[in-house]
Design a protein around this motif. Sequence first.
Motif: not given
Length: 773
Positions: A345-352, A452-464
């Motif tokens: 989750i911290p890595f996810m927030f860094i990417v966001v 990259l917004l598509t990638w960001l959505i995937l990052v958030v979904v998989t992180s959770i």
Amino acid sequence: METVTSTETRRPLRDDTKKSALLFNMIVAIIIGAIVISLLQLQSPKVVSSDSATTEFSAERAFSHLKEFAISPHPLGSKEHDRVRDYLVQELETLGLTPEIQKVNSLNLPRTWVAGGTVENIVAKIDGTNSSKAIMLVAHYDSVAGGPGVADDGAGVAAILETVRALKENKPLKNDIIILLTDGEENGLLGAKAFVEEHPWVQNVGLVLNFEARGNEGPAFMFETSDNNGWLVKEFVKAAPTPVSHSFIYNLYKLMPNDTDLSVFKEAGLNGLNFAFGEGVGHYHTTSDNLEELSKESLQHHGEYMISLTKHFGNLDLTEAKKGNQLFFNIFGSFMITYSDQLVIPFMFIVVILFAITMVHGYKRKKLTIRGTLGGLLVNLGGLVGSFLIGLGLWSLLTFLYSEKQWILGTNNTIGTTYLISFSLVVFAFINILYRLTNKKAKVGSMMMGALLTWLILVVVTSILLSDGSYVFTWPLLFALIGVNIWMKLEMDSWKSHLVIVGFSIPAFLILIPVIYLIYMLASMELASVLMVFVALLGSLLIPIFSTLKIKTNWVMPTEFLTVGILFILVNSITIHNMPTSEHQKASDISYFMNEDTNKAYWVARHPLDDYTSNYINEDIKKGNTSEFFPIIKWDVQYAEADHYNMKAPSVTVIKDEVEAGKRTIEYLLKTNRQAEEMILQSVSKLKVSQLLINHKKIELTKKQYSKDEPFLLTYIVGQLGEVNVQVTVDANDSVEWIVADRSYSIPEIKGERPVEYSTYGDNSFAMRTIRE
């Protein structure tokens, strides 16, 4: 879609076509280089010869055991099974151990049915000098009925024998080493179930190392861990000389309906790691899982894991509390990265946050707009859907054109890998064309950030939701965002900008390419549509190159991708015309079904008819489902009526039928009349089962209510005994009706010899009857 302003007007690419071609070739070389480097991890170690030091593991020495016991099918309950059991016991005794046979009437609930049989686990122990808890080496020694089981799981058994020999030549370890060669794994994990339920040593197990195979070659990879794997994974990375492992694959495996012995051990609360090699899936559970086809490199990889991990964990304290989980993945060859899932989750927030900073940066430099980025998101989603449809369409077309060779398409590694490459090139051509067209209406920066917004959505979904697999999207996006920030400061269609984009996409190729290949290896090209979505995601990181780099015209690059991709498809398809061969075999099967109720019998083939099966099915051929004439089995088949061969269905004797306190208890003795190896019992009527005993052993059912659509099902390996006792308690008012069948691992008549270019899962015969109250 946004309008491209004068400040975004593209400067024509250099008139010097040679420079553009050179730049394109450099980009292709960088991508190919990244792919090659990424796949270096998927290699097995070199085979160690039998002349090596006795303290080392040698695949050649292990293979000598396979030549003794894995020469023909040895399923649970067969005479060949007994010979294999005796050989393994004798070898363990020769190595100085005192093996015991744990003979148990084992029952299990693998999924929705009850499985059972009398198993004979082989158990032995090497005493440690000061044991905390024991390391248990596990492989199953039974095979399927259709093949000799050299890879599955003879390789695991042979590797254990060689590992024990090598360990005896090394310094003694602190911890005990338990050797468990399980029985009945192929029939519902029966041996593992028997061990955890009835063997006293289970209380002393600190770590299980389980070895399996789902093919006959390729690297052995660690694909499953127990929960709270943080400590295990860290120590695994330290100890394994050439580890191959991805926690993303473990996440996918948990979603699949597959189980191994480790599933039972994990349910019992034991810690463990699971290993398997999986290339060459066409040999899995077939006659071609034989000595000639096994890769000794894969066998060496099994043994390398065994001896290195046993020696490492053998001197550690296995009683320490294990908390937390780790993400893990290979990046360069055998080099692995691991980190705690608490960092996901911290890595996810860094990417966001970095994504937001990049948006502001691009907006200030007038490289993108909010509206354009949202449009880019829609375009990229359209690209992913299009790529999915390309994969689905191409695979559907090929399986339609080669319907009689579909088994080769789905299981042959050479054919499948070539199609994977060719489909990927077609998808790259599609993505290239898509972004060249949108380049005329929108800023490249908007398109890039939309992707990259598509990638960001995937990052958030998989992180959770899928934290163990989040790294697949997190790290590629992180590096891509850094690259885009640099790219925004450069001239958009310069050679520097293109090299920055491709350079910062390298982490994505290093991480995603092995994942794509491993998914393909586990599931074959049947998942072509999903695989092409991953390919399209990789392509979306190259949008600035696809949008602005041109050689002579805008269409040279996509034309080259498309041409090469189609050429690969055509060449591969021509190759298929020359198959099957003895090296590239086709599945061939024939089964015999006899229904005593209707007094009819049938020859049945699950695969397209061939030169061999046409000896059985050649007149009045029908297509349908076996449930039409044999309700207990549901296969889509070709079939024709057959002779009876004086075959009898199983006999059923009612030993007891009592009613007490609103419950009815019926005890049956089911007996085969033709030396069949397996008995099957399925309910037909609506039942509420409150108690079930198989051979006088009670099993707790997870489900009590059964109907015609969701019936009770029991499969029991009767082996050479030929009978099974079933006692069932139902409601007194229930109308009781059963289908009773037996399965033999042979057919009543053999018509000719199966050609060498065919392999089979085994020919079977079934006989059934219905019993009513």
